[in-house]
Design a protein around this motif. Sequence first.
Motif, PDB file in Angstrom:
ATOM      1  N   THR A  90      57.915  44.870  42.231  1.00 54.41           N
ATOM      2  CA  THR A  90      56.656  44.120  42.200  1.00 54.41           C
ATOM      3  C   THR A  90      56.317  43.568  43.575  1.00 54.41           C
ATOM      4  OG1 THR A  90      57.102  43.521  39.905  1.00 54.41           O
ATOM      5  CG2 THR A  90      55.443  42.231  41.056  1.00 54.41           C
ATOM      6  N   VAL A  91      57.305  43.063  44.271  1.00 47.56           N
ATOM      7  CA  VAL A  91      57.081  42.532  45.624  1.00 47.56           C
ATOM      8  C   VAL A  91      56.650  43.653  46.564  1.00 47.56           C
ATOM      9  CG1 VAL A  91      58.226  41.485  47.623  1.00 47.56           C
ATOM     10  CG2 VAL A  91      58.594  40.541  45.348  1.00 47.56           C
ATOM     11  N   GLN A  92      57.266  44.827  46.440  1.00 42.05           N
ATOM     12  CA  GLN A  92      56.886  45.952  47.293  1.00 42.05           C
ATOM     13  C   GLN A  92      55.454  46.410  47.019  1.00 42.05           C
ATOM     14  OE1 GLN A  92      58.503  47.285  49.874  1.00 42.05           O
ATOM     15  NE2 GLN A  92      60.056  45.717  49.587  1.00 42.05           N
ATOM     16  N   VAL A  93      55.064  46.425  45.749  1.00 39.46           N
ATOM     17  CA  VAL A  93      53.686  46.788  45.411  1.00 39.46           C
ATOM     18  C   VAL A  93      52.722  45.764  45.993  1.00 39.46           C
ATOM     19  CG1 VAL A  93      52.052  47.003  43.486  1.00 39.46           C
ATOM     20  CG2 VAL A  93      54.274  48.116  43.363  1.00 39.46           C
ATOM     21  N   ARG A  94      53.065  44.493  45.870  1.00 41.87           N
ATOM     22  CA  ARG A  94      52.217  43.437  46.443  1.00 41.87           C
ATOM     23  C   ARG A  94      52.067  43.629  47.945  1.00 41.87           C
ATOM     24  NH1 ARG A  94      54.406  37.830  48.139  1.00 41.87           N
ATOM     25  NH2 ARG A  94      55.342  39.369  49.491  1.00 41.87           N
ATOM     26  N   ASN A  95      53.167  43.929  48.623  1.00 39.33           N
ATOM     27  CA  ASN A  95      53.109  44.124  50.073  1.00 39.33           C
ATOM     28  C   ASN A  95      52.225  45.311  50.446  1.00 39.33           C
ATOM     29  OD1 ASN A  95      54.818  41.951  50.393  1.00 39.33           O
ATOM     30  ND2 ASN A  95      56.644  43.199  50.675  1.00 39.33           N
ATOM     31  N   LYS A  96      52.314  46.392  49.677  1.00 35.92           N
ATOM     32  CA  LYS A  96      51.475  47.557  49.959  1.00 35.92           C
ATOM     33  C   LYS A  96      49.996  47.240  49.731  1.00 35.92           C
ATOM     34  CE  LYS A  96      54.522  50.677  51.003  1.00 35.92           C
ATOM     35  NZ  LYS A  96      54.564  51.337  52.293  1.00 35.92           N
ATOM     36  N   VAL A  97      49.707  46.493  48.679  1.00 34.00           N
ATOM     37  CA  VAL A  97      48.314  46.118  48.408  1.00 34.00           C
ATOM     38  C   VAL A  97      47.780  45.239  49.530  1.00 34.00           C
ATOM     39  CG1 VAL A  97      46.832  44.782  46.863  1.00 34.00           C
ATOM     40  CG2 VAL A  97      48.452  46.421  45.917  1.00 34.00           C
ATOM     41  N   LEU A  98      48.583  44.287  49.994  1.00 38.56           N
ATOM     42  CA  LEU A  98      48.144  43.424  51.092  1.00 38.56           C
ATOM     43  C   LEU A  98      47.938  44.213  52.377  1.00 38.56           C
ATOM     44  CD1 LEU A  98      50.266  40.189  50.553  1.00 38.56           C
ATOM     45  CD2 LEU A  98      47.813  40.486  50.241  1.00 38.56           C
ATOM     46  N   ASP A  99      48.830  45.162  52.656  1.00 41.11           N
ATOM     47  CA  ASP A  99      48.651  46.006  53.842  1.00 41.11           C
ATOM     48  C   ASP A  99      47.359  46.821  53.754  1.00 41.11           C
ATOM     49  OD1 ASP A  99      50.967  45.092  55.003  1.00 41.11           O
ATOM     50  OD2 ASP A  99      52.187  46.813  54.341  1.00 41.11           O
ATOM     51  N   ALA A 100      47.087  47.374  52.582  1.00 36.22           N
ATOM     52  CA  ALA A 100      45.858  48.145  52.398  1.00 36.22           C
ATOM     53  C   ALA A 100      44.636  47.249  52.571  1.00 36.22           C
ATOM     54  CB  ALA A 100      45.846  48.800  51.018  1.00 36.22           C
ATOM     55  N   TYR A 101      44.694  46.039  52.030  1.00 35.94           N
ATOM     56  CA  TYR A 101      43.581  45.091  52.170  1.00 35.94           C
ATOM     57  C   TYR A 101      43.348  44.752  53.646  1.00 35.94           C
ATOM     58  CZ  TYR A 101      40.894  40.783  51.842  1.00 35.94           C
ATOM     59  OH  TYR A 101      39.940  39.825  52.007  1.00 35.94           O
ATOM     60  N   GLN A 103      44.108  46.571  56.246  1.00 36.26           N
ATOM     61  CA  GLN A 103      43.545  47.740  56.922  1.00 36.26           C
ATOM     62  C   GLN A 103      42.062  47.892  56.626  1.00 36.26           C
ATOM     63  OE1 GLN A 103      45.872  51.126  55.797  1.00 36.26           O
ATOM     64  NE2 GLN A 103      47.481  50.701  57.299  1.00 36.26           N
ATOM     65  N   ILE A 104      41.684  47.661  55.396  1.00 42.32           N
ATOM     66  CA  ILE A 104      40.267  47.769  55.028  1.00 42.32           C
ATOM     67  C   ILE A 104      39.455  46.690  55.732  1.00 42.32           C
ATOM     68  CG2 ILE A 104      38.640  47.466  53.106  1.00 42.32           C
ATOM     69  CD1 ILE A 104      40.747  48.865  51.337  1.00 42.32           C
ATOM     70  N   MET A 105      39.983  45.494  55.814  1.00 40.01           N
ATOM     71  CA  MET A 105      39.257  44.396  56.463  1.00 40.01           C
ATOM     72  C   MET A 105      39.141  44.612  57.973  1.00 40.01           C
ATOM     73  SD  MET A 105      38.197  42.613  54.051  1.00 40.01           S
ATOM     74  CE  MET A 105      37.457  41.309  54.986  1.00 40.01           C
TER      75      MET A 105
END
Length: 109
Positions: A90-101, A103-105
């Motif tokens: 779950t923590v790894q998924v959260r980290n990937k989502v934050l990284d993607a966010y 990058q998009i920003m």
Amino acid sequence: MDVKADSLYQEMQAMIGQARLQTSATPEIQANPGAAGEFSTMLKSAIDGVNDMQMNSKSMQHSFEMGDPSLSLADVMLAKEKAGIAFEATVQVRNKVLDAYKQIMNMPV
């Protein structure tokens, strides 16, 4: 202690297959305005599942410490490891989502 890594891997593959079936039922996310609600529901159920695993592990540990004869040390440790792995994932998924966010920003408009 007999820990079956294959069974855990098969469970994960089954979850991935279910997720793919759900996404293949709605192939175009942009055409489905309710997809965000479905994603949030799926995310909440996944987090609730991890929380349930941790609570179950904690209650098993407490019961074992109190001398419950129906629990073995192997059962308690297996539940604890499953909860730990689920939390780490779950923590790894959260980290990937934050990284993607991020990058998009940072994309130029």
